[in-house]
Scaffold this motif. Sequence first.
Motif, PDB file in Angstrom:
ATOM      1  N   UNK A  20       0.842  -1.200   0.000  1.00 14.89           N
ATOM      2  CA  UNK A  20       0.000   0.000   0.000  1.00 14.89           C
ATOM      3  C   UNK A  20       0.878   1.252   0.000  1.00 14.89           C
ATOM      4  N   UNK A  21       1.944   1.240   0.792  1.00 17.65           N
ATOM      5  CA  UNK A  21       2.857   2.393   0.841  1.00 17.65           C
ATOM      6  C   UNK A  21       3.541   2.594  -0.509  1.00 17.65           C
ATOM      7  N   UNK A  22       3.958   1.498  -1.163  1.00 15.31           N
ATOM      8  CA  UNK A  22       4.592   1.609  -2.484  1.00 15.31           C
ATOM      9  C   UNK A  22       3.613   2.174  -3.510  1.00 15.31           C
ATOM     10  N   UNK A  23       2.375   1.734  -3.456  1.00  9.39           N
ATOM     11  CA  UNK A  23       1.359   2.238  -4.376  1.00  9.39           C
ATOM     12  C   UNK A  23       1.095   3.726  -4.138  1.00  9.39           C
ATOM     13  N   UNK A  24       1.057   4.121  -2.878  1.00 10.78           N
ATOM     14  CA  UNK A  24       0.872   5.547  -2.553  1.00 10.78           C
ATOM     15  C   UNK A  24       2.031   6.372  -3.109  1.00 10.78           C
ATOM     16  N   UNK A  25       3.254   5.829  -3.051  1.00 10.12           N
ATOM     17  CA  UNK A  25       4.412   6.523  -3.620  1.00 10.12           C
ATOM     18  C   UNK A  25       4.247   6.719  -5.123  1.00 10.12           C
ATOM     19  N   UNK A  26       3.804   5.675  -5.817  1.00 12.43           N
ATOM     20  CA  UNK A  26       3.610   5.760  -7.264  1.00 12.43           C
ATOM     21  C   UNK A  26       2.554   6.812  -7.598  1.00 12.43           C
ATOM     22  N   UNK A  27       1.432   6.777  -6.889  1.00 10.90           N
ATOM     23  CA  UNK A  27       0.388   7.770  -7.152  1.00 10.90           C
ATOM     24  C   UNK A  27       0.866   9.172  -6.794  1.00 10.90           C
ATOM     25  N   UNK A  28       1.712   9.296  -5.775  1.00 14.12           N
ATOM     26  CA  UNK A  28       2.291  10.591  -5.443  1.00 14.12           C
ATOM     27  C   UNK A  28       3.159  11.109  -6.581  1.00 14.12           C
ATOM     28  N   UNK A  29       3.948  10.229  -7.181  1.00 13.27           N
ATOM     29  CA  UNK A  29       4.766  10.622  -8.336  1.00 13.27           C
ATOM     30  C   UNK A  29       3.894  11.058  -9.497  1.00 13.27           C
ATOM     31  N   UNK A  30       2.779  10.378  -9.685  1.00 16.51           N
ATOM     32  CA  UNK A  30       1.873  10.705 -10.781  1.00 16.51           C
ATOM     33  C   UNK A  30       1.043  11.953 -10.481  1.00 16.51           C
ATOM     34  N   UNK A  31       1.115  12.455  -9.255  1.00 13.75           N
ATOM     35  CA  UNK A  31       0.330  13.614  -8.862  1.00 13.75           C
ATOM     36  C   UNK A  31       0.958  14.950  -9.227  1.00 13.75           C
ATOM     37  N   UNK A  32       2.119  14.930  -9.841  1.00 10.77           N
ATOM     38  CA  UNK A  32       2.799  16.164 -10.212  1.00 10.77           C
ATOM     39  C   UNK A  32       2.598  16.434 -11.703  1.00 10.77           C
ATOM     40  N   UNK A  33       2.052  17.600 -12.083  1.00 10.59           N
ATOM     41  CA  UNK A  33       1.798  17.885 -13.504  1.00 10.59           C
ATOM     42  C   UNK A  33       3.046  17.828 -14.383  1.00 10.59           C
ATOM     43  N   UNK A  34       4.186  18.287 -13.878  1.00  9.04           N
ATOM     44  CA  UNK A  34       5.412  18.231 -14.682  1.00  9.04           C
ATOM     45  C   UNK A  34       5.840  16.806 -14.972  1.00  9.04           C
ATOM     46  N   UNK A  35       5.797  15.964 -13.950  1.00 11.13           N
ATOM     47  CA  UNK A  35       6.165  14.554 -14.156  1.00 11.13           C
ATOM     48  C   UNK A  35       5.157  13.879 -15.077  1.00 11.13           C
ATOM     49  N   UNK A  36       3.884  14.246 -14.956  1.00 10.63           N
ATOM     50  CA  UNK A  36       2.886  13.661 -15.855  1.00 10.63           C
ATOM     51  C   UNK A  36       3.115  14.086 -17.297  1.00 10.63           C
ATOM     52  N   UNK A  37       3.548  15.322 -17.505  1.00 13.88           N
ATOM     53  CA  UNK A  37       3.888  15.752 -18.872  1.00 13.88           C
ATOM     54  C   UNK A  37       5.027  14.909 -19.433  1.00 13.88           C
ATOM     55  N   UNK A  38       6.029  14.655 -18.601  1.00 18.62           N
ATOM     56  CA  UNK A  38       7.149  13.818 -19.040  1.00 18.62           C
ATOM     57  C   UNK A  38       6.668  12.413 -19.395  1.00 18.62           C
ATOM     58  N   UNK A  39       5.852  11.850 -18.519  1.00 18.32           N
ATOM     59  CA  UNK A  39       5.388  10.483 -18.749  1.00 18.32           C
ATOM     60  C   UNK A  39       4.479  10.383 -19.970  1.00 18.32           C
ATOM     61  N   UNK A  61      15.756  21.776 -18.675  1.00 13.27           N
ATOM     62  CA  UNK A  61      16.472  20.502 -18.620  1.00 13.27           C
ATOM     63  C   UNK A  61      16.810  20.080 -17.199  1.00 13.27           C
ATOM     64  N   UNK A  62      17.091  21.034 -16.328  1.00 14.50           N
ATOM     65  CA  UNK A  62      17.389  20.711 -14.934  1.00 14.50           C
ATOM     66  C   UNK A  62      16.177  20.083 -14.245  1.00 14.50           C
ATOM     67  N   UNK A  63      15.001  20.664 -14.460  1.00 12.76           N
ATOM     68  CA  UNK A  63      13.768  20.111 -13.883  1.00 12.76           C
ATOM     69  C   UNK A  63      13.475  18.723 -14.438  1.00 12.76           C
ATOM     70  N   UNK A  64      13.700  18.559 -15.737  1.00 11.74           N
ATOM     71  CA  UNK A  64      13.473  17.259 -16.376  1.00 11.74           C
ATOM     72  C   UNK A  64      14.404  16.218 -15.773  1.00 11.74           C
ATOM     73  N   UNK A  65      15.681  16.559 -15.649  1.00  8.13           N
ATOM     74  CA  UNK A  65      16.656  15.610 -15.091  1.00  8.13           C
ATOM     75  C   UNK A  65      16.289  15.213 -13.667  1.00  8.13           C
ATOM     76  N   UNK A  66      15.891  16.196 -12.863  1.00  6.38           N
ATOM     77  CA  UNK A  66      15.508  15.907 -11.480  1.00  6.38           C
ATOM     78  C   UNK A  66      14.289  14.979 -11.441  1.00  6.38           C
ATOM     79  N   UNK A  67      13.289  15.287 -12.238  1.00  5.83           N
ATOM     80  CA  UNK A  67      12.073  14.459 -12.266  1.00  5.83           C
ATOM     81  C   UNK A  67      12.392  13.043 -12.741  1.00  5.83           C
ATOM     82  N   UNK A  68      13.243  12.939 -13.750  1.00  2.29           N
ATOM     83  CA  UNK A  68      13.599  11.612 -14.273  1.00  2.29           C
ATOM     84  C   UNK A  68      14.360  10.788 -13.232  1.00  2.29           C
TER      85      UNK A  68
END
Length: 120
Positions: A20-39, A61-68
């Motif tokens: 459950x904690x791992x799934x919450x982490x994944x959904x947390x990652x997906x909760x950021x608009x910038x990361x969702x744009x990348x994905x 590019x710095x934001x992209x690298x950090x998100x990746x």
Amino acid sequence: MVDPERVEAVRASMPPDGDIADLADIFGLLGDPGRLRLLTSLLEAGELCVCDLAASTGLNESSVSHALRLLRAHRVVQVRRAGRMSYYRLADSHVRLLLDLGLQHTGHTIALHVEDHREQ
């Protein structure tokens, strides 16, 4: 409790706390608009380098690298190196499925909200 047998069945089928904690982490990652744009860029293109991801998403590019780095640490994306270049792609079909379903759900709920506004 109204239905103790049903409650017990649900409790017995509940995933372990770690899952459950791992799934919450994944959904947390997906909760950021910038990361969702990348994905979603990777969903569309298949594989892109950092500079192309930055250009396609409007992020620097710095934001992209950090998100990746975050996405890679959580096994959401994978990297392939070719000389000095790094190319990123979605880690597996499960990530694709999550994104596809999320986008379909968003389209569906937007359509429902439009209908609600028309009725008013």
